[in-house]
Design a protein around this motif. Sequence first.
Motif, PDB file in Angstrom:
ATOM      1  N   UNK A   1       0.810  -1.220   0.000  1.00 48.90           N
ATOM      2  CA  UNK A   1       0.000   0.000   0.000  1.00 48.90           C
ATOM      3  C   UNK A   1       0.844   1.272   0.000  1.00 48.90           C
ATOM      4  N   UNK A   2       1.980   1.245   0.680  1.00 52.37           N
ATOM      5  CA  UNK A   2       2.812   2.444   0.782  1.00 52.37           C
ATOM      6  C   UNK A   2       3.267   2.949  -0.574  1.00 52.37           C
ATOM      7  N   UNK A   3       3.399   2.034  -1.535  1.00 55.62           N
ATOM      8  CA  UNK A   3       3.877   2.424  -2.863  1.00 55.62           C
ATOM      9  C   UNK A   3       2.876   2.114  -3.972  1.00 55.62           C
ATOM     10  N   UNK A   4       1.641   1.785  -3.593  1.00 56.94           N
ATOM     11  CA  UNK A   4       0.580   1.484  -4.567  1.00 56.94           C
ATOM     12  C   UNK A   4       1.016   0.398  -5.544  1.00 56.94           C
ATOM     13  N   UNK A   5       1.855  -0.516  -5.068  1.00 54.62           N
ATOM     14  CA  UNK A   5       2.477  -1.487  -5.974  1.00 54.62           C
ATOM     15  C   UNK A   5       1.730  -2.807  -5.964  1.00 54.62           C
ATOM     16  N   UNK A   6       1.421  -3.297  -7.147  1.00 53.32           N
ATOM     17  CA  UNK A   6       0.753  -4.581  -7.329  1.00 53.32           C
ATOM     18  C   UNK A   6       1.793  -5.622  -7.735  1.00 53.32           C
ATOM     19  N   UNK A   7       1.614  -6.270  -8.868  1.00 56.09           N
ATOM     20  CA  UNK A   7       2.604  -7.214  -9.393  1.00 56.09           C
ATOM     21  C   UNK A   7       3.217  -6.612 -10.649  1.00 56.09           C
ATOM     22  N   UNK A   8       4.453  -6.166 -10.545  1.00 55.37           N
ATOM     23  CA  UNK A   8       5.140  -5.629 -11.710  1.00 55.37           C
ATOM     24  C   UNK A   8       4.777  -4.213 -12.073  1.00 55.37           C
ATOM     25  N   UNK A   9       3.979  -3.534 -11.265  1.00 56.57           N
ATOM     26  CA  UNK A   9       3.604  -2.159 -11.571  1.00 56.57           C
ATOM     27  C   UNK A   9       2.664  -1.602 -10.520  1.00 56.57           C
ATOM     28  N   UNK A  10       2.281  -0.341 -10.708  1.00 61.87           N
ATOM     29  CA  UNK A  10       1.438   0.342  -9.727  1.00 61.87           C
ATOM     30  C   UNK A  10      -0.012   0.440 -10.193  1.00 61.87           C
ATOM     31  N   UNK A  11      -0.891   0.595  -9.210  1.00 57.29           N
ATOM     32  CA  UNK A  11      -2.297   0.883  -9.460  1.00 57.29           C
ATOM     33  C   UNK A  11      -2.591   2.227  -8.797  1.00 57.29           C
ATOM     34  N   UNK A  12      -2.995   3.197  -9.603  1.00 55.90           N
ATOM     35  CA  UNK A  12      -3.284   4.525  -9.070  1.00 55.90           C
ATOM     36  C   UNK A  12      -4.775   4.820  -9.162  1.00 55.90           C
ATOM     37  N   UNK A  13      -5.242   5.683  -8.298  1.00 54.22           N
ATOM     38  CA  UNK A  13      -6.616   6.161  -8.357  1.00 54.22           C
ATOM     39  C   UNK A  13      -6.606   7.571  -8.921  1.00 54.22           C
ATOM     40  N   UNK A  14      -7.222   7.749 -10.083  1.00 56.84           N
ATOM     41  CA  UNK A  14      -7.309   9.053 -10.721  1.00 56.84           C
ATOM     42  C   UNK A  14      -8.624   9.710 -10.314  1.00 56.84           C
ATOM     43  N   UNK A  15      -8.552  10.933  -9.841  1.00 52.07           N
ATOM     44  CA  UNK A  15      -9.754  11.669  -9.457  1.00 52.07           C
ATOM     45  C   UNK A  15     -10.128  12.588 -10.612  1.00 52.07           C
ATOM     46  N   UNK A  16     -11.213  12.234 -11.291  1.00 53.87           N
ATOM     47  CA  UNK A  16     -11.679  12.976 -12.465  1.00 53.87           C
ATOM     48  C   UNK A  16     -13.119  13.401 -12.212  1.00 53.87           C
ATOM     49  N   UNK A  17     -13.369  14.712 -12.300  1.00 46.01           N
ATOM     50  CA  UNK A  17     -14.710  15.201 -12.043  1.00 46.01           C
ATOM     51  C   UNK A  17     -15.192  14.900 -10.636  1.00 46.01           C
ATOM     52  N   UNK A  18     -14.239  14.804  -9.702  1.00 43.61           N
ATOM     53  CA  UNK A  18     -14.578  14.550  -8.315  1.00 43.61           C
ATOM     54  C   UNK A  18     -14.814  13.090  -7.981  1.00 43.61           C
ATOM     55  N   UNK A  19     -14.655  12.194  -8.940  1.00 36.77           N
ATOM     56  CA  UNK A  19     -14.877  10.769  -8.714  1.00 36.77           C
ATOM     57  C   UNK A  19     -13.584   9.976  -8.926  1.00 36.77           C
TER      58      UNK A  19
END
Length: 359
Positions: free
Chosen positions: A286-304
Amino acid sequence: MLKRRDLILAGAGLMLTPGLAAAGSLGADNPVVDAFVKEQAFQGVVMLGKAGKATYARAFGMADIEAGRPATVDTVYAIASMSKWLTAVTVLKLIEAGKLSLDAPITTWLPDYRADTGAKVTLRRLLSNSSGVPNGFTTAIKADPTLFKARLSTAEALKRFCLGDLAFEPGTKFDYAMTNWIIVLAIVEKVTGLPFQTAVREITLSPLGLDGIRADDAITAGPNTAIGYTDAKPPARRPNDRQPYMTAAGGYFGAASDLLKAAHQIFDTGFLSPASQRALRTVEVASDHYALGGRIRTLVVGGKPYPAGWETGNTAGFRSVLGHRFDTRASVVILNNTTMSQKTLDLFADKLFGAVTPT
């Protein structure tokens, strides 16, 4: 914080207008891109797309400054740690075939590996950079820089760099260590009986039609491959020495269109099973948003909030970003060869998605 005008302009950049398609050109003006290029003196390629098809693509500056060779949208760049993502996908396909397991000890496939630590380390921990195996590679290279050019076999690299005492209990911390990926490479070679590059080609790249993504010496020195620089003015080249045992961690090269297609083929199609997709998208650290071989980010678009795959690469002057929204299948690819800040490129990608950057 992005302004409303920036969000509108960025969103427009991800759409393909009928006129643009009919003209056969993907280089129409995009104010967000144009402003960034001017402000940052950006050199490289920016490509936007949806479901693997480009809706905007432009190249800026030089692929080879000394030779005066300009960058094109087809120029090949080192994709560095994006290679880890391709490695993880290959491992997941081998799991689907019943040849590997994410949670079995690595001594299952490497019986000669150190027994005490090998019994605790798993592929899940290696692929998420949370294994606890110390980075013996960096320590050894600092002590003897000539090792970087040594043509070590996989077995030699494993023995020389990867057998130290665990630095922490597997799964408790994040450590972006080359040694994780040397071990993964050794396991893939062991269970397939093939050189790593051949295994990845046969299991992942060729089935997905990604023959433009390669790690061989021919593409490294190819006439369409960009040169990496520490700086553009005056030009200062960065050496990019690589050995086969490093390939899983960062050995691949590709063009922007290759990465756009890869994101679609891997995340949007049925190439991976539902279980493999869940594994690829589940954050392990969780500290680095790291999954397997890469990251998963949450993009906030239009408040969602919207989840996105987020692959980045950083090596020898090359910097790269591949962002892919899971809901809309929209992608952003940015490739650079002048050692730009990774954070700067990430923020630029956020802006192109119309996302508000977290504070």
